[in-house]
Design a protein around this motif. Structure first.
Motif, mmCIF file in Angstrom:
data_model
loop_
_atom_site.group_PDB
_atom_site.id
_atom_site.type_symbol
_atom_site.label_atom_id
_atom_site.label_comp_id
_atom_site.label_asym_id
_atom_site.label_seq_id
_atom_site.Cartn_x
_atom_site.Cartn_y
_atom_site.Cartn_z
ATOM 1 N N MET A 162 0.819 -1.201 0.000
ATOM 2 C CA MET A 162 0.000 0.000 0.000
ATOM 3 C C MET A 162 0.863 1.266 0.000
ATOM 4 S SD MET A 162 -2.935 1.450 -0.093
ATOM 5 C CE MET A 162 -4.384 0.684 0.554
ATOM 6 N N SER A 163 1.961 1.268 0.751
ATOM 7 C CA SER A 163 2.760 2.487 0.828
ATOM 8 C C SER A 163 3.391 2.838 -0.514
ATOM 9 C CB SER A 163 3.817 2.399 1.923
ATOM 10 O OG SER A 163 4.718 1.356 1.644
ATOM 11 N N GLU A 164 3.713 1.833 -1.331
ATOM 12 C CA GLU A 164 4.292 2.119 -2.640
ATOM 13 C C GLU A 164 3.264 2.805 -3.541
ATOM 14 O OE1 GLU A 164 6.669 -0.431 -5.938
ATOM 15 O OE2 GLU A 164 7.153 -0.762 -3.825
ATOM 16 N N LEU A 165 2.036 2.314 -3.548
ATOM 17 C CA LEU A 165 0.974 2.966 -4.322
ATOM 18 C C LEU A 165 0.741 4.385 -3.826
ATOM 19 C CD1 LEU A 165 -1.813 0.262 -4.800
ATOM 20 C CD2 LEU A 165 -0.429 1.352 -6.565
ATOM 21 N N THR A 166 0.725 4.547 -2.515
ATOM 22 C CA THR A 166 0.522 5.875 -1.930
ATOM 23 C C THR A 166 1.653 6.818 -2.323
ATOM 24 O OG1 THR A 166 -0.659 4.898 -0.060
ATOM 25 C CG2 THR A 166 0.186 7.132 0.240
ATOM 26 N N ALA A 167 2.872 6.319 -2.332
ATOM 27 C CA ALA A 167 4.014 7.157 -2.710
ATOM 28 C C ALA A 167 3.867 7.642 -4.149
ATOM 29 C CB ALA A 167 5.319 6.387 -2.536
ATOM 30 N N TYR A 168 3.479 6.776 -5.057
ATOM 31 C CA TYR A 168 3.288 7.193 -6.448
ATOM 32 C C TYR A 168 2.106 8.152 -6.565
ATOM 33 C CZ TYR A 168 6.968 4.546 -8.597
ATOM 34 O OH TYR A 168 8.207 4.118 -8.991
ATOM 35 N N HIS A 169 1.055 7.894 -5.823
ATOM 36 C CA HIS A 169 -0.119 8.763 -5.835
ATOM 37 C C HIS A 169 0.253 10.182 -5.397
ATOM 38 C CE1 HIS A 169 -4.574 9.326 -5.358
ATOM 39 N NE2 HIS A 169 -4.131 10.299 -4.570
ATOM 40 N N GLU A 170 0.908 10.279 -4.250
ATOM 41 C CA GLU A 170 1.283 11.600 -3.735
ATOM 42 C C GLU A 170 2.334 12.257 -4.625
ATOM 43 O OE1 GLU A 170 -0.498 13.093 -1.470
ATOM 44 O OE2 GLU A 170 -1.656 11.253 -1.151
ATOM 45 N N ALA A 171 3.227 11.462 -5.187
ATOM 46 C CA ALA A 171 4.224 12.007 -6.113
ATOM 47 C C ALA A 171 3.534 12.614 -7.331
ATOM 48 C CB ALA A 171 5.203 10.914 -6.539
ATOM 49 N N GLY A 172 2.450 12.002 -7.788
ATOM 50 C CA GLY A 172 1.688 12.555 -8.908
ATOM 51 C C GLY A 172 1.121 13.925 -8.586
ATOM 52 N N HIS A 173 0.537 14.053 -7.399
ATOM 53 C CA HIS A 173 0.014 15.362 -6.978
ATOM 54 C C HIS A 173 1.140 16.403 -6.950
ATOM 55 C CE1 HIS A 173 -3.981 14.021 -5.918
ATOM 56 N NE2 HIS A 173 -3.577 13.250 -4.914
ATOM 57 N N ALA A 174 2.248 16.040 -6.336
ATOM 58 C CA ALA A 174 3.370 16.983 -6.174
ATOM 59 C C ALA A 174 3.957 17.378 -7.528
ATOM 60 C CB ALA A 174 4.443 16.368 -5.279
ATOM 61 N N TRP A 175 4.163 16.407 -8.389
ATOM 62 C CA TRP A 175 4.709 16.654 -9.730
ATOM 63 C C TRP A 175 3.842 17.660 -10.481
ATOM 64 C CZ3 TRP A 175 1.705 14.682 -13.859
ATOM 65 C CH2 TRP A 175 2.261 14.853 -15.135
ATOM 66 N N MET A 176 2.534 17.440 -10.495
ATOM 67 C CA MET A 176 1.647 18.346 -11.232
ATOM 68 C C MET A 176 1.598 19.716 -10.571
ATOM 69 S SD MET A 176 -0.109 19.189 -13.767
ATOM 70 C CE MET A 176 -0.058 17.676 -14.689
ATOM 71 N N ALA A 177 1.660 19.764 -9.251
ATOM 72 C CA ALA A 177 1.666 21.062 -8.574
ATOM 73 C C ALA A 177 2.864 21.890 -9.032
ATOM 74 C CB ALA A 177 1.686 20.865 -7.058
ATOM 75 N N VAL A 178 4.027 21.272 -9.095
ATOM 76 C CA VAL A 178 5.222 21.997 -9.541
ATOM 77 C C VAL A 178 5.066 22.404 -11.003
ATOM 78 C CG1 VAL A 178 7.708 21.823 -9.957
ATOM 79 C CG2 VAL A 178 6.739 20.916 -7.839
#
Length: 159
Positions: free
Chosen positions: A1-17
């Motif tokens: 689960m933590s790996e999926l969450t890491a990619y999920h949150e990374a997606g939010h952060a990437w698009m924010a930047v």
């Protein structure tokens, strides 16, 4: 689960930047003090003066949907973000923002589905996916990243 969450949150952060926002922090170990069940959290500060009202709304939608798009890309399966329980907060935020652009629910649905498809296509580009993967790897190693860490990852791959 933590790996999926890491990619999920990374997606939010990437698009924010990408949309000109500043990621204040990103974590896969969020505080649970507000009662809202979450697996991760990305805090974003918007530079509102740099965008029109419409651009600000569109950027917010993209940031909301980028987490589910990154997770879909990671697992290699396209799902409808409106029907995945874990993505309900992201979908609700995008739905509410999109109401400002598309009052008709049918048009809003089409618009959001198009945005998800575009995000998934964008994530198929090596440099974008590499940025997300690096953010996710750092999150898995450290549980939390600060603004400079995220900006540096994105700039390294897209700069």
């Amino acid at each position: 689960m933590s790996e999926l969450t890491a990619y999920h949150e990374a997606g939010h952060a990437w698009m924010a930047v990408l949309t000109g926002a500043r990621v204040l922090s990103i974590t896969i170990e969020p505080d649970r003090d507000d009662g809202t069940p979450r697996y991760g959290d990305t805090e974003v500060a918007w530079q509102r003066a740099e965008h029109s009202d419409r651009e600000h709304v569109e950027n917010g939608i993209l940031v909301s949907l980028a987490g589910p798009a990154a997770e879909m890309t990671y697992v290699g399966e396209r799902l409808h973000p409106g029907f995945v329980a874990e993505w309900s907060q992201d979908w609700s935020a995008a739905w509410a923002e999109a109401a400002q652009l598309h009052p008709s629910e049918a048009n809003r649905m089409r618009y959001l589905e198009q945005q998800v498809a575009s995000l998934c296509d964008l994530l198929g580009k090596t440099n974008h996916w590499a940025a997300i993967a690096e953010i996710a790897d750092l999150l898995l190693a450290h549980d939390r990243l600060e603004a400079d860490d995220v900006a540096e990852c994105v700039q390294r791959w897209l700069g």
